[in-house]
Design a protein around this motif. Structure first.
Motif, short mmCIF file in Angstrom:
data_model
loop_
_atom_site.label_atom_id
_atom_site.label_comp_id
_atom_site.label_asym_id
_atom_site.label_seq_id
_atom_site.Cartn_x
_atom_site.Cartn_y
_atom_site.Cartn_z
N TRP A 443 0.83 -1.21 0.00
CA TRP A 443 0.00 0.00 0.00
C TRP A 443 0.86 1.26 0.00
O TRP A 443 0.55 2.23 -0.69
N ALA A 444 1.96 1.22 0.75
CA ALA A 444 2.86 2.39 0.76
C ALA A 444 3.52 2.56 -0.61
O ALA A 444 3.68 3.68 -1.11
N LEU A 445 3.84 1.43 -1.23
CA LEU A 445 4.51 1.46 -2.54
C LEU A 445 3.61 2.07 -3.61
O LEU A 445 4.04 2.96 -4.36
N VAL A 446 2.37 1.61 -3.70
CA VAL A 446 1.50 2.12 -4.76
C VAL A 446 1.13 3.59 -4.50
O VAL A 446 1.00 4.39 -5.43
N ARG A 447 0.99 3.94 -3.23
CA ARG A 447 0.69 5.34 -2.91
C ARG A 447 1.86 6.24 -3.30
O ARG A 447 1.69 7.28 -3.93
N ASP A 448 3.07 5.81 -2.92
CA ASP A 448 4.25 6.61 -3.22
C ASP A 448 4.51 6.67 -4.73
O ASP A 448 4.99 7.68 -5.25
N PHE A 449 4.21 5.58 -5.41
CA PHE A 449 4.36 5.56 -6.86
C PHE A 449 3.46 6.63 -7.48
O PHE A 449 3.89 7.45 -8.30
N GLU A 461 9.48 2.20 -18.21
CA GLU A 461 10.80 2.20 -17.59
C GLU A 461 10.80 2.98 -16.27
O GLU A 461 11.50 2.62 -15.32
N ASP A 462 10.04 4.06 -16.20
CA ASP A 462 9.95 4.84 -14.96
C ASP A 462 9.27 4.04 -13.85
O ASP A 462 9.66 4.12 -12.69
N VAL A 463 8.25 3.29 -14.25
CA VAL A 463 7.54 2.46 -13.27
C VAL A 463 8.49 1.41 -12.70
O VAL A 463 8.61 1.23 -11.48
N PHE A 467 9.83 0.90 -8.80
CA PHE A 467 9.56 -0.31 -8.00
C PHE A 467 10.87 -0.99 -7.59
O PHE A 467 11.02 -1.43 -6.45
N ASN A 468 11.81 -1.09 -8.52
CA ASN A 468 13.09 -1.72 -8.20
C ASN A 468 13.82 -0.99 -7.09
O ASN A 468 14.36 -1.60 -6.16
N ALA A 469 13.84 0.34 -7.19
CA ALA A 469 14.57 1.14 -6.20
C ALA A 469 13.91 1.02 -4.83
O ALA A 469 14.59 0.83 -3.81
N ARG A 470 12.58 1.11 -4.80
CA ARG A 470 11.88 1.06 -3.51
C ARG A 470 11.98 -0.31 -2.85
O ARG A 470 12.09 -0.42 -1.63
N ASP A 474 15.56 -6.47 -8.20
CA ASP A 474 15.42 -6.26 -9.63
C ASP A 474 14.23 -7.05 -10.15
O ASP A 474 14.32 -8.24 -10.42
N LEU A 475 13.11 -6.35 -10.29
CA LEU A 475 11.89 -6.98 -10.80
C LEU A 475 11.76 -6.83 -12.31
O LEU A 475 10.74 -7.21 -12.89
N THR A 476 12.80 -6.30 -12.96
CA THR A 476 12.71 -6.01 -14.39
C THR A 476 12.27 -7.22 -15.22
O THR A 476 11.37 -7.09 -16.07
N PRO A 477 12.85 -8.42 -14.99
CA PRO A 477 12.40 -9.56 -15.82
C PRO A 477 10.93 -9.90 -15.61
O PRO A 477 10.28 -10.40 -16.53
N ILE A 478 10.39 -9.63 -14.41
CA ILE A 478 8.97 -9.90 -14.17
C ILE A 478 8.12 -8.91 -14.97
O ILE A 478 7.18 -9.29 -15.68
N PHE A 479 8.46 -7.62 -14.87
CA PHE A 479 7.75 -6.61 -15.68
C PHE A 479 7.85 -6.97 -17.16
O PHE A 479 6.86 -6.90 -17.90
N ASP A 480 9.06 -7.34 -17.60
CA ASP A 480 9.26 -7.61 -19.03
C ASP A 480 8.44 -8.81 -19.49
O ASP A 480 7.86 -8.81 -20.58
N GLN A 481 8.41 -9.87 -18.68
CA GLN A 481 7.67 -11.06 -19.09
C GLN A 481 6.17 -10.75 -19.23
O GLN A 481 5.52 -11.18 -20.18
N TYR A 482 5.63 -9.99 -18.29
CA TYR A 482 4.18 -9.72 -18.33
C TYR A 482 3.80 -8.62 -19.32
O TYR A 482 2.70 -8.65 -19.87
N LEU A 483 4.70 -7.67 -19.53
CA LEU A 483 4.31 -6.50 -20.34
C LEU A 483 4.89 -6.52 -21.74
O LEU A 483 4.33 -5.91 -22.65
N ARG A 484 6.04 -7.18 -21.91
CA ARG A 484 6.72 -7.13 -23.21
C ARG A 484 6.72 -8.47 -23.91
O ARG A 484 7.33 -8.63 -24.96
N ARG A 485 6.10 -9.47 -23.32
CA ARG A 485 5.97 -10.79 -23.92
C ARG A 485 4.50 -11.13 -23.98
O ARG A 485 3.72 -10.71 -23.13
N ALA A 486 4.15 -11.97 -24.94
CA ALA A 486 2.73 -12.32 -25.07
C ALA A 486 2.32 -13.42 -24.10
O ALA A 486 1.24 -13.38 -23.51
#
Ligand SMILES: [Zn+2]
Length: 559
Positions: A443-449, A461-463, A467-470, A474-486
């Motif tokens: 809840w703190a994360l989404v509010r601060d985002f 990339e900003d999102v 998230f990674n910094a907070r 490194d959640l990048t591969p998770i974001f990439d799999q869900y958002l940049r892959r079918a």
């Protein structure tokens, strides 16, 4: 925005077969980590118009919008519009040309810098404006763009539509997120650069009312049967959010603390509206509790009846849900929860936080609007009806997901991503909550985002960076799999030998690593699979092992 979506089962089965064969090929080719780019698109080629509108080239990037004054007269009988947009901008480089947009069927009457007429060149919907001497980096300039014509009704919600209400009165509305605001007024029609503030002046026959965005500043009788309505937008606004709502509206108002709530409906619907629009308060209170104050307080919050389903026009939300719960009186998600609230009030108003305050800088990343706002629906359900209902609600969107194309599409082409940005987007965010696995952190994360990026135009990339910094992960591969892959990630569980289980992810992102809960629902075990096999002791049988697929949007293969 919200589209009505019809799924065709045979299409989905075919798509699934294609996705499966594609994922097999690419997993064989996984030697090195692939770049974070989408796989080859199966979408058709862009048109030249898609490119002209989608690319943020030199003549757009060389300036920053400061102020628009759109000052127009609308003639309902002739279905025509005439007037000007005064455009104030700051140059970001020395140059002699800027790029604006106006639909090709509308007439450019003249473009003036002070009293000097400017030359211009039209190319489909693009208008290149040329200056007689170099505009200097850092300096501010103002031009008056005069135009006229008959806007062409188009698109799902009309673009600009001249209709009549049931009583035979004029009812004129605009909704042009996909088509672009330049279907009815001249502007820099792209997503990256929002104008900082805007005045909207609309002259219409004096029997009619215009409701536009921002704060109502007053109306002036022009003495010729027309009255001008003046509205002031005091926050950055996307072009497509700028709206006309012209009709025989009646008005009632309320307050939520200091926030003015204004409602405009046709006279026949006054009583129904007073009952149904009471839902605006719990909606505003719910979203405020998660993310912070309503973002456009100085402009107020408005709901305005329109002849189409609905649209998130900033501070002036268009409402066409017939004053009933659900989505157009349907149990939209089919599990009995949708009928507990008015889908359009909740979804379109949710966009005030995501879409209008936090905005995507390119249509390719529109999931920042639709994935988040669909997730906000579930947060509303959670606030009013509890956590379990919210999880049920999110998961009821699964049958609407296609997994056919990545959610993020190719940049620089103006083309709306496919519907997965809504439903897969929200299921992904629910998955991310499970990955975080600590609701107070979530809840703190989404509010601060939200607080970090409100009133900004951002990319995925900003999102990810935030998230990674907070989370210091490194959640990048998770974001990439869900958002940049079918395809969805598949959890493979192999029960080869008694007392042990091998497990891994099958995913196109080689570095994909995501914790997941398995075992028994009353006593989950969190495992940390990667795309390489791991082995663990397992007392449960293949049949007994369950996976928390309502918390993680994945597929599961047991062998
Ligand atoms: Zn939407």
């Amino acid at each position: 925005m919200h589209d009505q979506i019809v799924l065709r089962t045979t299409f989905r089965a075919l798509a699934l077969a294609i996705v499966l064969s594609v994922s097999t090929i690419s997993s064989q080719a996984q030697q090195a980590p692939p770049p974070p780019t989408a796989p080859a698109s199966t979408l058709g080629p862009p048109t030249r118009a898609d490119l002209l509108r989608g690319q943020y080239g030199r003549y757009r990037a060389n300036n920053d919008l400061l102020f628009y004054h759109l000052d127009i007269r609308v003639d309902p009988e002739k279905k025509s519009i005439a007037g000007k947009n005064t455009i104030r901008f700051r140059m970001l480089a020395d140059d002699t040309r800027i790029q604006l947009d106006l639909a090709a069927n509308l007439h450019v009457d003249r473009i003036l810098l002070g009293s000097t007429p400017l030359k211009y060149e039209r190319d489909l919907g693009t208008v290149y404006v040329d200056f007689p001497s170099t505009l200097r980096n850092g300096r501010e300039y103002t031009i008056d763009f005069h135009y006229s014509g008959q806007p062409e009704e188009q698109g799902r919600f009309g673009g600009m539509a001249f209709r009549k209400d049931a009583a035979g009165n004029h009812w004129i509305t605009t909704a042009c997120e996909d088509e672009g605001a330049s279907v009815w007024w001249p502007n820099k029609d792209q997503w990256r650069d929002e104008v900082e503030r805007m005045q909207i002046s609309v002259a219409i026959p004096s029997t009619l009312v215009d409701v536009s965005n921002g704060r109502f500043m007053g109306k002036t009788d022009l003495g010729d049967g027309y009255t001008r309505w003046d509205w002031l937008v005091q926050y950055p606004i996307n072009n497509y959010n700028v709206a006309l709502n012209i009709g025989r509206y009646e008005h009632f108002s309320d307050k939520l603390g200091d926030l003015p709530l204004d409602f405009y409906v046709l006279p026949a619907n006054m009583e129904k509206a007073k009952k149904q629009f009471a839902q605006a308060k719990p909606m505003l209170e719910a979203f405020r509790s998660y993310f912070g104050e309503y973002p456009f307080e100085k402009d107020g919050f408005k709901l305005i009846e329109v002849p189409y389903a609905g649209m998130e026009h900033q501070s002036a939300v268009a409402y066409g849900n017939g004053f009933v719960n659900g989505y157009l009186d349907r149990d939209w998600t089919g599990i009995g929860i949708s009928l507990k609230f008015d889908f359009i009030i909740v979804h379109e108003s949710g966009h005030e936080w995501f879409g209008n305050a936090v905005s995507a800088a390119d249509v390719s990343d529109m999931w920042i609007h639709e994935g988040w706002t669909t997730y906000l629906e579930s947060l509303y359900v959670e606030k009013l009806f509890g956590h379990d209902e919210a999880i049920r609600y999110v998961n009821s969107y699964k049958p609407k997901v296609q997994n056919r194309e990545p959610i993020i599409t190719q940049r620089g082409i103006h083309r709306q991503p496919q519907q997965d940005m809504y439903f897969k987007g929200t299921l992904f965010l629910n998955t991310l909550r499970s990955v975080v696995d600590d609701d107070s952190v979530w809840w703190a994360l989404v509010r601060d985002f939200y607080q970090q990026f409100k009133y900004q135009n951002i990319m995925t990339e900003d999102v990810v960076r935030f998230f990674n910094a907070r989370l210091k992960r490194d959640l990048t591969p998770i974001f990439d799999q869900y958002l940049r892959r079918a395809a969805l990630p598949t959890l493979q569980l192999a029960f080869n030998e008694a007392g042990s289980m091998a497990y891994k992810w099958k995913a196109e992102e080689r570095a994909f690593a995501m914790p997941v809960r398995i075992g028994r629902p009353d006593n989950w075990t969190t495992i940390e699979p990667t795309t390489d096999w791991k082995v663990m002791p397992m007392q449960l049988s293949k049949e007994q092992v369950e996976v928390a697929t309502d918390l993680y949007y994945i597929t599961v293969e047991k062998q």
